[in-house]
Design a protein around this motif. Structure first.
Motif, mmCIF file in Angstrom:
data_model
loop_
_atom_site.group_PDB
_atom_site.id
_atom_site.type_symbol
_atom_site.label_atom_id
_atom_site.label_comp_id
_atom_site.label_asym_id
_atom_site.label_seq_id
_atom_site.Cartn_x
_atom_site.Cartn_y
_atom_site.Cartn_z
ATOM 1 N N GLY A 151 0.855 -1.184 0.000
ATOM 2 C CA GLY A 151 0.000 0.000 0.000
ATOM 3 C C GLY A 151 0.883 1.223 0.000
ATOM 4 O O GLY A 151 2.106 1.119 0.052
ATOM 5 N N SER A 155 -2.410 3.940 3.614
ATOM 6 C CA SER A 155 -2.553 2.478 3.571
ATOM 7 C C SER A 155 -1.285 1.771 4.001
ATOM 8 O O SER A 155 -1.267 0.548 4.121
ATOM 9 N N SER A 204 -3.640 -3.116 -0.323
ATOM 10 C CA SER A 204 -4.550 -2.100 0.209
ATOM 11 C C SER A 204 -4.641 -0.909 -0.732
ATOM 12 O O SER A 204 -3.685 -0.151 -0.894
ATOM 13 N N SER A 205 -5.798 -0.765 -1.349
ATOM 14 C CA SER A 205 -6.073 0.371 -2.226
ATOM 15 C C SER A 205 -7.579 0.511 -2.330
ATOM 16 O O SER A 205 -8.250 -0.409 -2.813
ATOM 17 N N THR A 210 -4.665 2.639 -7.502
ATOM 18 C CA THR A 210 -3.502 3.444 -7.130
ATOM 19 C C THR A 210 -2.276 2.932 -7.866
ATOM 20 O O THR A 210 -1.885 1.767 -7.723
ATOM 21 N N THR A 213 0.737 1.252 -5.898
ATOM 22 C CA THR A 213 0.320 0.009 -5.237
ATOM 23 C C THR A 213 0.054 -1.093 -6.238
ATOM 24 O O THR A 213 0.475 -2.250 -6.061
ATOM 25 N N SER A 242 -10.285 -3.008 -0.141
ATOM 26 C CA SER A 242 -10.717 -2.210 -1.280
ATOM 27 C C SER A 242 -12.233 -2.126 -1.312
ATOM 28 O O SER A 242 -12.929 -2.915 -0.658
#
Length: 548
Positions: A151, A155, A204-205, A210, A213, A242
């Protein structure tokens, strides 16, 4: 909302600042033996001492009036009730709902978000328990040994800061690694340390788009499939945080292994959500809950304490006083606990991304500083790096000193040595050393008059450098939760007092959009965007060197 400079308290503070600039902190202490009692506060687990800030009773009274005239209480109530106080994105600001331990209903658009949070926490608990117990296995049937969290920004910084702060409490069941930089060095170094069949990746996005990421995630999948071969194995080794189920499915992640976020959670305030999954995996769900509980204690204090005793509000007012009235343009975060070594970087994002704004709520240019430059490092290391500037430089940097009564790891008299430096530095920054004291000291050491004359100017410390001291009982899970929540509410109060929207980040979005266009130019020769001559020249130079 009117510009704050029109408020009576702002005018009073402007006048008081001119008078206080002529004062010296040492004199304030010498003339008031009760200064520490007047300007220190306590909540369970935390002593907050702001007596070494350049204030007096009149300034403190006017700062409290500023908070009242800025309607901080009303805005606080709006935030806690779920009103959409992120005005530029029409969103609620409810990181406090993520640690709402008494389960008070909070509604957004008619939906009780407390119920949503509780359901997601239960999902995190079940998943965490499965992984940590060994019930969850990879494509070869082996249990997970390593977690790789991918992330960036909120994140990454929050979960990494917390897991490193609480590393001493790990049971060693799992290892955790963080990848945030799209520079291939970081991911490459992590992948050298892990094995495909025993590694779980947490991507983690919020949007699953992103750039940094997703580039790291795709490279991780490519590395993984070199060993696993079968695409279906991805589902056993990759999970996501997400809201974009369509993209997580396309990536190969099963819906049941996607943990959600909500648009009322800002990235830099998100570690309390499923973004904190690496915390729960590494330290156990129970420890993650203790972090939430510590933050909830501060939420309760922030909601209920009178302004004069409200620590996050006082923190915000002191920052406004230092930056907008006294003209100090930076602030150092100096933890005297190695466990908190990532706290300065975490708070740097939290405060500067939140309040680094130049217009008021109604779009008018602000005539005052809205945020200091936040920086710092652990205390002892900092003493041998930049404290010389703090003590004798021609800039003044208000500083937060943070320590604990009990060390995480007791080793001989190490903690006493550490704390002796903690206490000494704030005293030295406050009092300084004047010419007479230096002359007397050098004479006592047998220096001649000529030697004294050569040295005296170099050894003068003017002092009068403002600091705040925070002493925690111990850096444990609840303490970390309390500390982060104190600074979060400080940031909120700063934004309200300074009349800026703390919960958007349009500057970040601008950079993302430009980078996306340039990325296309770097990949394809037939795409060209208009740039200034410098940017065009840099791009051309890079492409020529790369292609040759």
């Amino acid at each position: 909302m009117n510009c704050r400079t029109t408020l009576p308290s702002w005018h009073a503070l402007s006048a008081a600042s001119e008078q206080l600039k002529e004062q010296h902190l040492k004199t304030l202490f010498d003339t008031d033996s009760e200064r520490f009692d007047k300007f220190s506060r306590q909540i369970p687990g935390v002593l907050f001492d702001f007596s070494k800030q350049l204030i007096d009773s009149n300034v403190f009274e006017q700062l409290i009036k500023l908070a009242k005239e800025s309607d901080v209480a009303a805005w606080r109530d709006k935030m806690f009730s779920g009103e959409k106080i992120n005005i530029t994105e029409d969103r609620a600001v409810l990181h406090i709902a993520l640690r709402n331990r008494d389960a008070t209903p909070i509604f957004v658009d008619g939906i009780n978000v407390t119920e949503q949070v509780q359901a997601e926490l239960e999902k995190i608990k079940v998943f965490t328990d499965r992984v940590r117990s060994g019930e969850w296995t990879g494509y070869t049937g082996k249990t997970v040994k390593d977690i790789v969290a991918i992330g960036v920004g909120g994140s990454n910084l929050g979960p990494q800061m917390v897991t490193e702060a609480l590393d001493a409490y790990s049971d060693g069941n799992l290892n955790v690694h963080y990848v945030s930089n799209v520079d291939g060095v970081q991911l490459g170094e992590v992948l050298k340390k892990v094995h495909a069949e025993t590694t779980l990746f947490v991507i983690s996005s919020k949007t699953f788009t992103t750039s940094e990421t997703m580039n790291n995630a795709r490279s991780a999948v490519s590395w993984f499939l070199d060993s696993a071969i079968e695409q279906s194995a991805v589902a056993k080794h990759f999970v996501a945080v997400s809201t974009n189920l369509e993209k997580t499915r396309a990536f190969g992640i099963a819906d049941e292994n996607v943990f959600t976020m909500w648009d009322w959670v800002g990235g830099r305030f998100s570690l309390w959500s499923a973004i904190g999954l690496p915390i729960a995996l590494y330290l156990g769900f129970e420890t993650f809950v203790e972090v939430l509980e510590g933050a909830f204690e501060v939420d309760t204090h922030f909601k209920t304490a009178e302004f004069e005793n409200n620590i996050p509000l006082i923190m915000a007012l002191l920052s406004v006083w230092n930056s907008s009235f006294l003209g100090y343009t930076s602030q150092a975060i100096l933890p005297y606990d190695q466990a908190l070594h990532m706290l300065p970087a975490y708070l740097q994002q939290g405060e500067m991304e939140s309040n680094g704004k130049h217009v008021t709520f109604d779009g008018q240019t602000v005539p005052y500083t809205t945020v200091p430059i936040i920086w710092g490092m652990t205390g002892i290391n900092g003493q041998h790096a930049f404290y010389q500037c703090l003590h004798q430089g021609n800039v003044i940097v208000p500083s937060d000193f943070i320590a604990s009564v009990e060390p995480q790891i007791a080793l001989g008299n190490h903690h006493d040595v550490l704390l002796s430096n903690f206490f000494a530095q704030t005293e030295a920054l406050m009092a300084g050393v004047n010419e007479q004291e230096i002359r007397e000291d050098l004479a006592a050491k047998g220096k001649s008059e000529s030697e004294i004359e050569k040295l005296v100017a170099h050894k003068i410390h003017q002092g009068n450098r403002p600091t705040t001291s925070m002493i925690l009982d111990k850096v444990d899970a609840k303490a970390v939760g309390r500390l982060i929540a104190l600074y979060e509410h400080k940031i909120f109060c700063q934004g309200i007092i300074l009349n800026v929207c703390s919960f958007d980040q349009w500057g970040v979005e601008l950079g993302k959009g430009l980078a996306s266009n340039i990325e296309a130019e770097l990949k394809q020769d037939n795409i060209r965007h208009d740039h200034d001559s410098s940017t065009s020249g840099l791009i051309a130079y890079y492409k020529q060197k790369r292609n040759s």
